[in-house]
Design a protein around this motif. Structure first.
Motif, PDB file in Angstrom:
ATOM      1  N   UNK A  84      17.748  50.425 -20.598  1.00 47.21           N
ATOM      2  CA  UNK A  84      16.379  50.419 -21.096  1.00 47.21           C
ATOM      3  C   UNK A  84      15.871  49.045 -21.492  1.00 47.21           C
ATOM      4  N   UNK A  85      16.756  48.064 -21.601  1.00 45.36           N
ATOM      5  CA  UNK A  85      16.315  46.702 -21.931  1.00 45.36           C
ATOM      6  C   UNK A  85      15.425  46.158 -20.819  1.00 45.36           C
ATOM      7  N   UNK A  86      14.344  45.504 -21.199  1.00 50.60           N
ATOM      8  CA  UNK A  86      13.443  44.842 -20.261  1.00 50.60           C
ATOM      9  C   UNK A  86      13.298  43.405 -20.731  1.00 50.60           C
ATOM     10  N   UNK A  87      13.580  42.461 -19.860  1.00 53.89           N
ATOM     11  CA  UNK A  87      13.476  41.041 -20.198  1.00 53.89           C
ATOM     12  C   UNK A  87      12.653  40.331 -19.134  1.00 53.89           C
ATOM     13  N   UNK A  88      11.983  39.256 -19.546  1.00 57.72           N
ATOM     14  CA  UNK A  88      11.202  38.435 -18.634  1.00 57.72           C
ATOM     15  C   UNK A  88      11.862  37.074 -18.509  1.00 57.72           C
ATOM     16  N   UNK A  89      11.987  36.597 -17.277  1.00 56.58           N
ATOM     17  CA  UNK A  89      12.557  35.284 -17.010  1.00 56.58           C
ATOM     18  C   UNK A  89      11.508  34.497 -16.235  1.00 56.58           C
ATOM     19  N   UNK A  90      11.142  33.331 -16.752  1.00 55.11           N
ATOM     20  CA  UNK A  90      10.138  32.495 -16.099  1.00 55.11           C
ATOM     21  C   UNK A  90      10.828  31.211 -15.668  1.00 55.11           C
ATOM     22  N   UNK A  91      10.911  31.031 -14.344  1.00 58.15           N
ATOM     23  CA  UNK A  91      11.588  29.847 -13.798  1.00 58.15           C
ATOM     24  C   UNK A  91      10.554  29.001 -13.061  1.00 58.15           C
ATOM     25  N   UNK A  92      10.366  27.773 -13.551  1.00 58.11           N
ATOM     26  CA  UNK A  92       9.495  26.826 -12.873  1.00 58.11           C
ATOM     27  C   UNK A  92      10.370  26.013 -11.934  1.00 58.11           C
ATOM     28  N   UNK A  93      10.029  26.057 -10.662  1.00 57.82           N
ATOM     29  CA  UNK A  93      10.847  25.369  -9.665  1.00 57.82           C
ATOM     30  C   UNK A  93      10.352  23.927  -9.522  1.00 57.82           C
ATOM     31  N   UNK A  94      11.303  23.011  -9.544  1.00 59.24           N
ATOM     32  CA  UNK A  94      10.919  21.606  -9.393  1.00 59.24           C
ATOM     33  C   UNK A  94      11.400  21.028  -8.069  1.00 59.24           C
ATOM     34  N   UNK A  95      11.601  21.903  -7.083  1.00 57.73           N
ATOM     35  CA  UNK A  95      11.989  21.442  -5.750  1.00 57.73           C
ATOM     36  C   UNK A  95      13.477  21.207  -5.644  1.00 57.73           C
ATOM     37  N   UNK A  96      13.870  20.353  -4.748  1.00 56.29           N
ATOM     38  CA  UNK A  96      15.289  20.076  -4.550  1.00 56.29           C
ATOM     39  C   UNK A  96      15.961  21.201  -3.781  1.00 56.29           C
TER      40      UNK A  96
END
Length: 143
Positions: A84-96
């Motif tokens: 039931x856990x809900x988590x948000x992950x925000x990943x900003x991509x810097x290329x490479x």
């Protein structure tokens, strides 16, 4: 901790329920269990910055939202997750040579979207725990 039921008596003010003190001791015990898991006291609302690495642990007890900037291939490992856990992950991509995989010990199904490794892309990943080591993910990017 198990849920502690507060005795309210059979009728208002009949003297058979918990005292005010006993009731609030139970409330304190239960909220300490909920909010004290991470040691921050704010595990239900807070955010946590992750450091990009080959293996990154996402400890579900520490925050509701996780952020990271990455230019490398990252393998996420979800820990301390409960059904039931809900988590948000925000990943900003810097290329490479960036990319995203999930620990091989997890069963993860992406129900929508895919990770974008375009420089500047902001990947919003919502993770839901549906069983022990079983997760569903939805991935989208900002416009």
């Amino acid at each position: 901790m198990a849920r502690e039921t507060i005795g309210v008596g059979s009728a208002p003010d009949d003297g058979t329920g918990d005292t005010l003190r006993a009731a609030f001791v139970k409330v304190n015990n239960m909220t300490t269990d909920i909010y004290g898991q991470s040691g921050t006291g704010d595990s239900l609302r807070g955010s946590s910055a992750l450091t990009a690495a080959a293996d990154v642990d996402v400890d579900f007890d520490t925050a509701a939202v996780f952020t990271m900037t990455s230019s490398i291939a990252v393998d996420l490992n979800f820990t301390n997750a409960s059904i039931g856990d809900v988590k948000d992950i925000i990943i900003t991509d810097s290329g490479g040579t960036s990319g995203l995989t999930l620990n091989s010990g997890l069963t993860a199904t992406t129900v929508a979207g895919q990770y974008s490794n375009t420089s500047g892309a902001v990947n919003f990943i919502q993770v839901v725990c549906t069983a022990a080591n079983t997760f569903f993910l939805s991935i989208s990017q900002s416009i």
